[in-house]
Design a protein around this motif. Structure first.
Motif, PDB file in Angstrom:
ATOM      1  N   THR A  83      41.877  12.289  40.484  1.00 51.98           N
ATOM      2  CA  THR A  83      40.920  11.396  40.846  1.00 51.98           C
ATOM      3  C   THR A  83      40.672  11.223  42.198  1.00 51.98           C
ATOM      4  N   SER A 127      35.860   4.615  36.431  1.00 49.08           N
ATOM      5  CA  SER A 127      36.474   3.945  37.536  1.00 49.08           C
ATOM      6  C   SER A 127      36.927   2.445  36.836  1.00 49.08           C
ATOM      7  N   ASP A 181      41.127  10.357  34.913  1.00 51.93           N
ATOM      8  CA  ASP A 181      40.112   9.436  35.076  1.00 51.93           C
ATOM      9  C   ASP A 181      39.860   8.534  33.738  1.00 51.93           C
ATOM     10  N   THR A 196      39.553   2.544  34.041  1.00 52.12           N
ATOM     11  CA  THR A 196      40.738   2.987  34.862  1.00 52.12           C
ATOM     12  C   THR A 196      41.376   1.602  35.518  1.00 52.12           C
ATOM     13  N   ASN A 223      31.313   7.524  36.724  1.00 49.96           N
ATOM     14  CA  ASN A 223      32.719   7.866  36.367  1.00 49.96           C
ATOM     15  C   ASN A 223      33.301   6.769  35.527  1.00 49.96           C
TER      16      ASN A 223
END
Length: 365
Positions: free
Chosen positions: A272, A203, A263, A206, A201
């Motif tokens: 999320t 992450s 996300d 983020t 993903n």
């Protein structure tokens, strides 16, 4: 002659029948009785008169009898005077008490305002003694090479009736910065959980965006919507009110998006956290719980933003401000600024010079 019967009913001479002693005695008794019952004054006068001859008593009795007959037999009755009752007036004791209480409360308010005005006057006098207001925000140590950028003192600059609202706006800005800081830790937990379990993903994006948001949104939110709110109440500026409404509504929309936790957008939230719950591992579940809490904090901030927006708008409408007044203030403050005028003059002169050069070059060739 002596043996002839004597007729007692034959009157030998004319006599007055009222001269008879029996009749006189009865009349005297009746007179005294009547006088005692109806007229004590007449009775007392008649009782005290000396005895006179029969003829004098008879003639004196006549006016007394006539007075006795003329005396009414019924007691005197006083006729009541019919007057309208006085108008009803309730007791004014409770009104006097309420008025005294209201007067005392107003006196206390006036004393508090007088003390506040005196304190503000002292602050202004101290500021005038310094010849200039020194910037005090953000609070930076004096040995630091970077200096504060703004002067902020709500108790001095803001009117008393608006100080609470401006303080609430300041506390809301602090809360927003705090949530952005917590979001960094939530994004870090999201990044660590996905990297540990090998999930694919955004992450990492983020987490990096969360740090950028903390660095960028903290000062921008202070300058773009809190300072206009502060200046709007400080100088009653319609132009600052319009800036606050526009940017703060944008802040409200951004906070709603941040609560979702899309996300790769720099914040963690409901989306999320649901994605992390779907994997079921212990680390993912712990990170998901933390992200749900952060999403709820963003929702609370959005609700507080909406409340502050409505309160400021209600006060703005009550002050009689308008868009025309904001345009006038913009023309006076912004366009009247010497720096802005100089920059606009340089821009116009440069454009005119370029136009002349282009026209000269075209005529030459």
């Amino acid at each position: 002659m002596s043996n002839q019967p004597v007729d007692n009913f034959v009157e030998t001479e004319d006599r007055n029948p009222f001269e008879d002693p029996v009749i006189l005695e009865a009349m005297r008794t009746q007179q005294e009785k009547c006088n005692r019952e109806f007229n004590a004054y007449i009775g007392s006068q008649a009782f005290n008169q000396p005895e006179a001859s029969t003829s004098q008593t008879y003639f004196d009795a006549q006016p007394i009898v006539s007075q006795m007959v003329s005396v009414p037999t019924q007691p005197a009755v006083m006729q009541p005077t019919i007057e309208p009752p006085p108008p009803y007036s309730p007791s004014l004791s409770w009104q006097n008490t309420a008025a005294a209480e209201d007067l005392r409360r107003r006196q206390e308010e006036l004393e508090a305002k007088a003390a506040e005005l005196q304190r503000r006057e002292d602050e202004i006098q101290r500021s005038l003694q310094l010849q200039a207001r020194r910037n005090n925000f953000p609070p930076i140590p004096s040995n630091c090479p970077v200096r504060p950028c703004f002067y902020q003192d709500i108790s001095v600059d803001i009117p008393l009736e608006f100080q609470k609202l401006v303080r609430n706006g300041y506390h809301l800005w602090i809360a927003y910065v705090t949530v952005l800081l917590i979001n960094i830790f939530g994004s870090l937990a999201y990044f660590v959980a996905t990297a540990h379990n090998g999930y694919s993903n955004n992450s990492g994006v983020t987490f990096g965006m969360s740090i950028l948001y903390m660095i960028l949104f903290s000062p921008c939110s202070f300058v773009c919507w809190f300072r206009p709110l502060y200046n709007a109440f400080r100088i009653d500026s319609s132009f600052n009110f319009f800036i606050f409404f526009f940017i703060f509504f944008f802040q409200f929309c951004v906070t709603i998006l941040q609560s979702l936790g899309i996300d790769g957008w720099g914040t963690v939230g409901f989306i999320t956290s649901l994605w992390m719950f779907s994997h079921g591992s212990a680390g993912a579940t712990a990170a998901a719980v933390m992200m749900i809490i952060i999403g709820l904090l963003f929702v609370v901030l959005a609700l507080l933003d909406l409340m502050i927006l409505f309160k400021v708008h209600r006060i703005y409408r009550s002050t009689g401000a308008s868009f025309a007044k904001a345009q006038q203030e913009f023309a006076q403050d912004v366009m009247g600024n010497r720096t802005v005028q100089q920059a606009a003059g340089n821009l116009v002169s440069s454009a005119a010079q370029n136009t002349v050069e282009q026209s000269w070059s075209a005529s030459r060739y």
